[in-house]
Design a protein around this motif. Structure first.
Motif, PDB file in Angstrom:
ATOM      1  N   ALA A  29       0.842  -1.199   0.000  1.00  0.00           N
ATOM      2  CA  ALA A  29       0.000   0.000   0.000  1.00  0.00           C
ATOM      3  C   ALA A  29       0.880   1.254   0.000  1.00  0.00           C
ATOM      4  O   ALA A  29       1.751   1.407   0.856  1.00  0.00           O
ATOM      5  CB  ALA A  29      -0.914  -0.002   1.219  1.00  0.00           C
ATOM      6  N   GLN A  30       0.655   2.129  -0.979  1.00  0.00           N
ATOM      7  CA  GLN A  30       1.434   3.358  -1.133  1.00  0.00           C
ATOM      8  C   GLN A  30       2.936   3.083  -1.201  1.00  0.00           C
ATOM      9  O   GLN A  30       3.755   3.866  -0.706  1.00  0.00           O
ATOM     10  CB  GLN A  30       1.117   4.342  -0.005  1.00  0.00           C
ATOM     11  CG  GLN A  30      -0.352   4.758   0.039  1.00  0.00           C
ATOM     12  CD  GLN A  30      -0.628   5.766   1.129  1.00  0.00           C
ATOM     13  OE1 GLN A  30       0.064   6.774   1.248  1.00  0.00           O
ATOM     14  NE2 GLN A  30      -1.649   5.505   1.941  1.00  0.00           N
ATOM     15  N   ALA A  31       3.283   1.944  -1.807  1.00  0.00           N
ATOM     16  CA  ALA A  31       4.690   1.588  -2.005  1.00  0.00           C
ATOM     17  C   ALA A  31       4.797   0.809  -3.309  1.00  0.00           C
ATOM     18  O   ALA A  31       3.806   0.307  -3.828  1.00  0.00           O
ATOM     19  CB  ALA A  31       5.206   0.740  -0.839  1.00  0.00           C
ATOM     20  N   THR A  32       5.987   0.715  -3.832  1.00  0.00           N
ATOM     21  CA  THR A  32       6.177  -0.027  -5.086  1.00  0.00           C
ATOM     22  C   THR A  32       6.388  -1.509  -4.798  1.00  0.00           C
ATOM     23  O   THR A  32       6.882  -1.891  -3.731  1.00  0.00           O
ATOM     24  CB  THR A  32       7.396   0.506  -5.857  1.00  0.00           C
ATOM     25  OG1 THR A  32       8.583   0.253  -5.084  1.00  0.00           O
ATOM     26  CG2 THR A  32       7.257   1.995  -6.125  1.00  0.00           C
ATOM     27  N   ASP A  33       6.022  -2.341  -5.766  1.00  0.00           N
ATOM     28  CA  ASP A  33       6.274  -3.773  -5.628  1.00  0.00           C
ATOM     29  C   ASP A  33       7.768  -4.041  -5.473  1.00  0.00           C
ATOM     30  O   ASP A  33       8.179  -4.945  -4.746  1.00  0.00           O
ATOM     31  CB  ASP A  33       5.732  -4.529  -6.850  1.00  0.00           C
ATOM     32  CG  ASP A  33       4.219  -4.610  -6.856  1.00  0.00           C
ATOM     33  OD1 ASP A  33       3.586  -4.062  -5.929  1.00  0.00           O
ATOM     34  OD2 ASP A  33       3.655  -5.223  -7.788  1.00  0.00           O
ATOM     35  N   LYS A  34       8.581  -3.255  -6.177  1.00  0.00           N
ATOM     36  CA  LYS A  34      10.032  -3.438  -6.093  1.00  0.00           C
ATOM     37  C   LYS A  34      10.530  -3.246  -4.669  1.00  0.00           C
ATOM     38  O   LYS A  34      11.324  -4.046  -4.163  1.00  0.00           O
ATOM     39  CB  LYS A  34      10.732  -2.459  -7.033  1.00  0.00           C
ATOM     40  CG  LYS A  34      12.245  -2.601  -7.053  1.00  0.00           C
ATOM     41  CD  LYS A  34      12.878  -1.616  -8.041  1.00  0.00           C
ATOM     42  CE  LYS A  34      14.406  -1.751  -8.046  1.00  0.00           C
ATOM     43  NZ  LYS A  34      15.032  -0.809  -9.013  1.00  0.00           N
ATOM     44  N   SER A  35      10.061  -2.194  -3.992  1.00  0.00           N
ATOM     45  CA  SER A  35      10.513  -1.939  -2.625  1.00  0.00           C
ATOM     46  C   SER A  35      10.041  -3.025  -1.672  1.00  0.00           C
ATOM     47  O   SER A  35      10.760  -3.406  -0.731  1.00  0.00           O
ATOM     48  CB  SER A  35      10.026  -0.565  -2.144  1.00  0.00           C
ATOM     49  OG  SER A  35       8.618  -0.544  -1.973  1.00  0.00           O
ATOM     50  N   VAL A  36       8.827  -3.541  -1.916  1.00  0.00           N
ATOM     51  CA  VAL A  36       8.306  -4.625  -1.076  1.00  0.00           C
ATOM     52  C   VAL A  36       9.122  -5.893  -1.284  1.00  0.00           C
ATOM     53  O   VAL A  36       9.507  -6.573  -0.320  1.00  0.00           O
ATOM     54  CB  VAL A  36       6.820  -4.878  -1.378  1.00  0.00           C
ATOM     55  CG1 VAL A  36       6.325  -6.123  -0.636  1.00  0.00           C
ATOM     56  CG2 VAL A  36       5.983  -3.661  -0.993  1.00  0.00           C
ATOM     57  N   ASN A  37       9.426  -6.214  -2.538  1.00  0.00           N
ATOM     58  CA  ASN A  37      10.197  -7.422  -2.824  1.00  0.00           C
ATOM     59  C   ASN A  37      11.587  -7.374  -2.192  1.00  0.00           C
ATOM     60  O   ASN A  37      12.096  -8.388  -1.693  1.00  0.00           O
ATOM     61  CB  ASN A  37      10.323  -7.623  -4.335  1.00  0.00           C
ATOM     62  CG  ASN A  37       9.009  -8.028  -4.981  1.00  0.00           C
ATOM     63  OD1 ASN A  37       8.116  -8.555  -4.320  1.00  0.00           O
ATOM     64  ND2 ASN A  37       8.886  -7.794  -6.274  1.00  0.00           N
ATOM     65  N   LEU A  38      12.205  -6.200  -2.214  1.00  0.00           N
ATOM     66  CA  LEU A  38      13.531  -6.068  -1.597  1.00  0.00           C
ATOM     67  C   LEU A  38      13.472  -6.390  -0.103  1.00  0.00           C
ATOM     68  O   LEU A  38      14.393  -7.008   0.445  1.00  0.00           O
ATOM     69  CB  LEU A  38      14.070  -4.649  -1.808  1.00  0.00           C
ATOM     70  CG  LEU A  38      14.509  -4.307  -3.234  1.00  0.00           C
ATOM     71  CD1 LEU A  38      14.849  -2.821  -3.337  1.00  0.00           C
ATOM     72  CD2 LEU A  38      15.706  -5.155  -3.650  1.00  0.00           C
ATOM     73  N   ALA A  39      12.389  -5.986   0.540  1.00  0.00           N
ATOM     74  CA  ALA A  39      12.247  -6.251   1.977  1.00  0.00           C
ATOM     75  C   ALA A  39      11.866  -7.697   2.253  1.00  0.00           C
ATOM     76  O   ALA A  39      12.433  -8.341   3.151  1.00  0.00           O
ATOM     77  CB  ALA A  39      11.198  -5.309   2.567  1.00  0.00           C
ATOM     78  N   THR A  40      10.924  -8.228   1.495  1.00  0.00           N
ATOM     79  CA  THR A  40      10.454  -9.585   1.784  1.00  0.00           C
ATOM     80  C   THR A  40      11.458 -10.662   1.383  1.00  0.00           C
ATOM     81  O   THR A  40      11.396 -11.781   1.887  1.00  0.00           O
ATOM     82  CB  THR A  40       9.107  -9.860   1.089  1.00  0.00           C
ATOM     83  OG1 THR A  40       9.230  -9.647  -0.331  1.00  0.00           O
ATOM     84  CG2 THR A  40       8.021  -8.947   1.640  1.00  0.00           C
ATOM     85  N   ARG A  41      12.392 -10.333   0.509  1.00  0.00           N
ATOM     86  CA  ARG A  41      13.455 -11.300   0.189  1.00  0.00           C
ATOM     87  C   ARG A  41      14.313 -11.577   1.407  1.00  0.00           C
ATOM     88  O   ARG A  41      14.917 -12.649   1.532  1.00  0.00           O
ATOM     89  CB  ARG A  41      14.330 -10.759  -0.950  1.00  0.00           C
ATOM     90  CG  ARG A  41      13.701 -10.849  -2.326  1.00  0.00           C
ATOM     91  CD  ARG A  41      14.531 -10.107  -3.352  1.00  0.00           C
ATOM     92  NE  ARG A  41      13.795  -9.906  -4.593  1.00  0.00           N
ATOM     93  CZ  ARG A  41      14.141  -9.040  -5.544  1.00  0.00           C
ATOM     94  NH1 ARG A  41      15.235  -8.294  -5.382  1.00  0.00           N
ATOM     95  NH2 ARG A  41      13.414  -8.916  -6.631  1.00  0.00           N
ATOM     96  N   ARG A  42      14.374 -10.608   2.314  1.00  0.00           N
ATOM     97  CA  ARG A  42      15.087 -10.801   3.574  1.00  0.00           C
ATOM     98  C   ARG A  42      14.182 -11.387   4.647  1.00  0.00           C
ATOM     99  O   ARG A  42      14.615 -12.181   5.479  1.00  0.00           O
ATOM    100  CB  ARG A  42      15.661  -9.468   4.064  1.00  0.00           C
ATOM    101  CG  ARG A  42      16.697  -8.840   3.154  1.00  0.00           C
ATOM    102  CD  ARG A  42      17.113  -7.455   3.636  1.00  0.00           C
ATOM    103  NE  ARG A  42      17.549  -7.466   5.025  1.00  0.00           N
ATOM    104  CZ  ARG A  42      16.943  -6.813   6.005  1.00  0.00           C
ATOM    105  NH1 ARG A  42      15.862  -6.072   5.748  1.00  0.00           N
ATOM    106  NH2 ARG A  42      17.398  -6.886   7.246  1.00  0.00           N
ATOM    107  N   LEU A  43      12.916 -10.997   4.614  1.00  0.00           N
ATOM    108  CA  LEU A  43      11.977 -11.393   5.667  1.00  0.00           C
ATOM    109  C   LEU A  43      11.464 -12.824   5.513  1.00  0.00           C
ATOM    110  O   LEU A  43      11.505 -13.608   6.470  1.00  0.00           O
ATOM    111  CB  LEU A  43      10.795 -10.421   5.663  1.00  0.00           C
ATOM    112  CG  LEU A  43       9.625 -10.757   6.597  1.00  0.00           C
ATOM    113  CD1 LEU A  43      10.072 -10.649   8.059  1.00  0.00           C
ATOM    114  CD2 LEU A  43       8.448  -9.833   6.320  1.00  0.00           C
ATOM    115  N   PHE A  44      10.966 -13.161   4.336  1.00  0.00           N
ATOM    116  CA  PHE A  44      10.240 -14.425   4.170  1.00  0.00           C
ATOM    117  C   PHE A  44      11.077 -15.702   4.348  1.00  0.00           C
ATOM    118  O   PHE A  44      10.569 -16.688   4.891  1.00  0.00           O
ATOM    119  CB  PHE A  44       9.532 -14.456   2.821  1.00  0.00           C
ATOM    120  CG  PHE A  44       8.324 -13.557   2.737  1.00  0.00           C
ATOM    121  CD1 PHE A  44       7.670 -13.126   3.881  1.00  0.00           C
ATOM    122  CD2 PHE A  44       7.826 -13.155   1.494  1.00  0.00           C
ATOM    123  CE1 PHE A  44       6.547 -12.304   3.806  1.00  0.00           C
ATOM    124  CE2 PHE A  44       6.699 -12.337   1.416  1.00  0.00           C
ATOM    125  CZ  PHE A  44       6.063 -11.911   2.566  1.00  0.00           C
TER     126      PHE A  44
END
Length: 227
Positions: free
Chosen positions: A40-55
Motif C-alpha cells: 500500500a502506497q509503495a512499489t512492488d520493487k521496494s516490497v520485494n527487496l524487503a520480503t526477500r530478507r523477511l520471508f
C-alpha cells in the motif's frame, strides 16, 4: 466504449501476455497477503527487496508474530508507512492464528476483518491466491479505466463495479493483472506511451502522445494560412 472494443482490448492484452502474474514475490498465500499489505502506497520493487530478507526466515504467521513490531520494523523500514504496517501485520498474524488456524481465509468478510486489510487487498488475495473473480482497483487500474474509456468512474468502487459488469467473462479472472501491468508500463500517469501501446487504436483517450519525431498537428488557422 462498445462491447466489441472491450473484447478486442482484452484479446490483445491476453495475446501479449497469456498468463499475467503479480510482480510481488511470495511463496504461500500467507506471504502474498503480507506482501500486498506492505505494498500500500509503495512499489512492488521496494516490497520485494524487503520480503526477500523477511520471508526465508520468517515466512509464517507464527514466526512473524514472534518478531513483534520492533523486530518486523527492522525488515520493512525501507517501505513507506512501515510503523503502521508493522503494527497491522503483527495484529493480522495474531488473528490468523487465533481465528483461522494460521490459514488465510478465502472469503471477503473474513479477510476485511483483519487489521490493515481493506477492499483492495482482499480483492488481490481472492483473485490471485484463490482464483476468484475480483477486481482490485489501484491507481493504475483507475487511470487506465478512465483514460481509455473502458470503465470510467469517479472513485475506485465505481470503477470496480463497472469493470466487473463490462469485462467479458472469459477475461475476468486475469483482467486485474492485465490492467495493472498496462498502467504500470504503458499507460503511465504523466506521459502515456501511446506510440508503443498495443491497444492505442481502440483507446478513446483524446490526447494521445505522438512519437518524438512526429510533427505537431496544425491548428485550423495555421492550415488556412498555409493554404
Amino acid at each position: 466504449m462498445n462491447p466489441a472494443k472491450r473484447k478486442e482490448i482484452f484479446e490483445r492484452l491476453r495475446a501479449a501476455n497469456p498468463t499475467p502474474q503479480t510482480e510481488l514475490e511470495y511463496g504461500s498465500t500467507f506471504q502474498l497477503l503480507i506482501a500486498v499489505m506492505l505494498s500500500a502506497q509503495a512499489t512492488d520493487k521496494s516490497v520485494n527487496l524487503a520480503t526477500r530478507r523477511l520471508f526465508p526466515e520468517h515466512g509464517t504467521p507464527e514466526k512473524i508474530l514472534a518478531l513483534g513490531e520492533e523486530g518486523l520494523s527492522a525488515y520493512i523500514r525501507t517501505i513507506g508507512l512501515y510503523k503502521t504496517k508493522a503494527k497491522n501485520v503483527i495484529a493480522t498474524c495474531r488473528l490468523l492464528l487465533e481465528r483461522h488456524g494460521g490459514e488465510v481465509p478465502a472469503d471477503r468478510e473474513a479477510l476485511e476483518a483483519l487489521p490493515g486489510v481493506g477492499r483492495k487487498t482482499a480483492n488481490v488475495v481472492l483473485n490471485t491466491a484463490f482464483r476468484q473473480v475480483a477486481m482490485a482497483v489501484d491507481t493504475h487500474i483507475f487511470r487506465v479505466s478512465n483514460r481509455t474509456g473502458l470503465a470510467p468512474g469517479k472513485n475506485v468502487v465505481e470503477v470496480e463495479r463497472k469493470l466487473l459488469k463490462v469485462v467479458p467473462k472469459e477475461f475476468l479472472l486475469d483482467a486485474h493483472h492485465w490492467l495493472i501491468l498496462h498502467g504500470r508500463y504503458v499507460c503511465v500517469a504523466r506521459t502515456p506511451k501511446c506510440p508503443q501501446c498495443g491497444i492505442a487504436d481502440l483507446c478513446e483517450y483524446r490526447d494521445k502522445t505522438r512519437p518524438a519525431d512526429a510533427p505537431a498537428p496544425r491548428s485550423r488557422a495555421g492550415a488556412r494560412r498555409a493554404a
